[in-house]
Write an enzyme that holds these catalytic residues in place. Structure first.
Site, short mmCIF file in Angstrom:
data_model
loop_
_atom_site.label_atom_id
_atom_site.label_comp_id
_atom_site.label_asym_id
_atom_site.label_seq_id
_atom_site.Cartn_x
_atom_site.Cartn_y
_atom_site.Cartn_z
N GLY A 12 0.87 -1.18 0.00
CA GLY A 12 0.00 0.00 0.00
C GLY A 12 0.90 1.22 0.00
CG PHE A 15 -2.23 10.10 2.00
CD1 PHE A 15 -1.50 11.20 1.62
CD2 PHE A 15 -3.51 9.93 1.47
CE1 PHE A 15 -2.00 12.14 0.73
CE2 PHE A 15 -4.02 10.86 0.58
CZ PHE A 15 -3.27 11.97 0.20
N GLY A 17 1.49 4.48 3.65
CA GLY A 17 2.57 3.61 3.16
C GLY A 17 3.78 4.42 2.71
CG ASP A 36 -0.75 0.95 -4.32
OD1 ASP A 36 -1.81 0.57 -4.87
OD2 ASP A 36 -0.73 1.70 -3.34
CG ASN A 100 -9.94 -1.78 3.86
OD1 ASN A 100 -9.93 -1.55 2.65
ND2 ASN A 100 -9.74 -0.83 4.76
CG HIS A 180 -7.49 1.96 16.02
ND1 HIS A 180 -6.99 2.97 16.79
CD2 HIS A 180 -7.42 2.40 14.74
CE1 HIS A 180 -6.63 3.97 16.01
NE2 HIS A 180 -6.89 3.65 14.77
N1 NAI Z 1 -4.55 1.32 12.47
C1 NAI Z 1 -4.40 2.62 12.45
O1 NAI Z 1 -4.07 3.23 13.47
C2 NAI Z 1 -4.59 3.38 11.18
C3 NAI Z 1 -5.13 2.76 10.10
N2 NAI Z 1 -5.25 3.41 8.90
C4 NAI Z 1 -5.78 2.65 7.78
O2 NAI Z 1 -4.72 2.35 6.87
C5 NAI Z 1 -5.25 2.17 5.56
C6 NAI Z 1 -4.45 3.00 4.57
O3 NAI Z 1 -4.66 4.38 4.81
P1 NAI Z 1 -4.04 5.46 3.78
O4 NAI Z 1 -2.63 5.10 3.48
O5 NAI Z 1 -4.36 6.80 4.31
O6 NAI Z 1 -4.94 5.17 2.50
P2 NAI Z 1 -4.58 5.50 0.97
O7 NAI Z 1 -5.85 5.38 0.21
O8 NAI Z 1 -3.79 6.73 0.87
O9 NAI Z 1 -3.62 4.27 0.56
C7 NAI Z 1 -4.04 2.95 0.50
C8 NAI Z 1 -3.31 2.32 -0.66
O10 NAI Z 1 -3.59 0.92 -0.66
C9 NAI Z 1 -3.55 0.53 -2.02
N3 NAI Z 1 -4.12 -0.81 -2.24
C10 NAI Z 1 -5.41 -1.15 -2.34
N4 NAI Z 1 -5.49 -2.48 -2.59
C11 NAI Z 1 -4.24 -2.97 -2.66
C12 NAI Z 1 -3.69 -4.25 -2.89
N5 NAI Z 1 -4.46 -5.31 -3.11
N6 NAI Z 1 -2.34 -4.38 -2.88
C13 NAI Z 1 -1.55 -3.31 -2.66
N7 NAI Z 1 -2.02 -2.08 -2.42
C14 NAI Z 1 -3.35 -1.90 -2.42
C15 NAI Z 1 -4.32 1.64 -2.72
O11 NAI Z 1 -4.12 1.62 -4.12
C16 NAI Z 1 -3.76 2.86 -2.03
O12 NAI Z 1 -2.63 3.40 -2.71
C17 NAI Z 1 -6.74 2.54 5.66
O13 NAI Z 1 -7.51 1.37 5.78
C18 NAI Z 1 -6.80 3.36 6.93
O14 NAI Z 1 -8.08 3.35 7.52
C19 NAI Z 1 -4.80 4.69 8.73
C20 NAI Z 1 -4.27 5.37 9.80
C21 NAI Z 1 -4.17 4.79 11.11
O1 OAA Z 2 -9.38 7.38 11.78
C1 OAA Z 2 -9.09 6.67 10.80
O2 OAA Z 2 -9.91 6.24 9.98
C2 OAA Z 2 -7.65 6.29 10.64
C3 OAA Z 2 -7.19 5.82 11.94
O3 OAA Z 2 -7.41 4.68 12.31
C4 OAA Z 2 -6.66 6.80 12.87
O4 OAA Z 2 -6.18 7.86 12.46
O5 OAA Z 2 -6.71 6.52 14.08
#
Ligand code: NAI
Ligand code: OAA
Length: 312
Positions: A12, A15, A17, A36, A100, A180
């Protein structure tokens, strides 16, 4: 025999990644393979090259490549999974579960095939359930499949406390348990500033407000950004966990861990304090909880189970 750099795959390249790849490089934790989907192969290569071109300025040695070919993650030591969709204003993390889960399954199959000895850190939301999907799909031992939430949630709590007290963030150590989601359990009783219990420094109503803001911390950023979710603090949190493992630091950090009886829960991934070292989750630390704290944790675990039930 010769020494080689570690290989870290970041799946991924959005943002979180891309930001993670940059921080991993800056800290010289290893060479990074940013992966990606095929449609985004050129942007992924572009991000990797851009990070690489920062290395002479920042003075770090790490090879960073972008790809959509899983063969490039062959024998990675660590895999960080950020693949998936992020929420938009008005959505909960749980609204992402079906999309997801499909992505997590496909990614996990490739990780099991190409990097069978890797340590995995999962970020994609809803992260407790997604870490469970990754664990079940890879079949890796539980110490090698870890989710990230508590480092970020604690960082948010610590930020708000440092603002409240007007003291350095370095001196604040908070503690967040549970899933979370908005039911997470910031444990004020185990939180300190400079070794002094927070309850002695901050009035109860202000502490309650900090707990509430922490619980909704992700949503606060989602509302401000308007089209995505947080990524700087999440990436920093992933890298702190990665560093603890890659350098065998044996840090006490909260992780989303597979529970088999700990805290009274079975067959669930949930945020708990752990020792993170060279063998991943080396230990889960069990704490005594008051009845109020335990019932808050039960509520959080129930919320995670509800999301897991959608997938079964
Ligand atoms: N656990 C936590 O504390 C947090 C979790 N997140 C989660 O992390 C995830 C990513 O967030 P962002 O990077 O902001 O999203 P984003 O949309 O900027 O990036 C996600 C990337 O995953 C790629 N992707 C989709 N399917 C794929 C596959 N099969 N193989 C490889 N890449 C693939 C997309 O093309 C995209 O570039 C989201 O589900 C978000 O909710 C985000 C922040 C904190
Ligand atoms: O809020 C969201 O969707 C992304 C996340 O998990 C966080 O920033 O804690």
């Amino acid at each position: 025999m010769s020494f080689k750099r570690r290989k870290i795959a970041v799946i991924g390249a959005g943002f979180t990644g891309a930001t993670t790849a940059f921080l991993l490089g800056q800290k010289e934790l290893g060479d990074v393979v940013l992966v990606d989907i095929p449609n985004l192969e050129n942007p992924t290569k572009g991000k990797a090259l851009d990070i690489l071109e920062a290395s002479p300025v920042q003075g770090f040695d790490a090879n960073i490549i972008g790809t959509s070919n899983y063969e490039d993650i062959q024998d990675a030591d660590m895999v960080i999974i950020t693949a998936g969709i992020a929420r938009k204003p008005g959505m909960s993390r749980d609204d992402l579960v079906n999309t997801n889960a499909g992505i997590m399954k496909a990614v996990s199959e490739n990780v099991a095939k190409y990097a069978p000895n890797s340590y995995i850190i999962v970020l994609s939301n809803p992260v407790d359930a997604m870490t469970y999907v990754c664990y079940k799909t890879t079949g890796f031992p539980k110490n090698r499949v870890i989710g990230q939430s508590g480092v970020l949630d604690t960082a948010r709590f610590n930020t708000f406390v440092s603002q409240e007290l007007n003291v350095s963030v370095e001196d604040v150590s908070g503690f967040v348990l549970g899933g979370h989601g908005d039911d997470m359990v910031p444990l004020v009783r185990y939180s300190y500033a400079g070794g002094i219990p927070l309850e002695k420094l901050i009035p109860q109503d202000r502490l309650n407000a900090i707990v509430e803001r922490t619980r909704k911390g992700g949503g606060e950023i989602v509302a401000l950004l308007g089209n995505g979710s947080a990524y700087y603090a999440p990436a920093a949190s992933l890298v702190q966990m990665a560093e603890a493992i890659l350098k065998d630091k044996k840090r006490i950090l909260p992780s989303i861990a597979y529970l088999e009886g700990e805290y009274g829960y079975q067959d669930i991934y949930l945020g708990v304090p752990t020792v993170l070292g060279g063998d991943g989750i080396e230990k889960i630390i069990e704490l005594e909880l008051t009845a109020v704290e335990k019932s808050a944790l039960d509520k959080s675990a129930d919320s995670v189970r509800k999301v897991m039930a959608i997938l079964s």
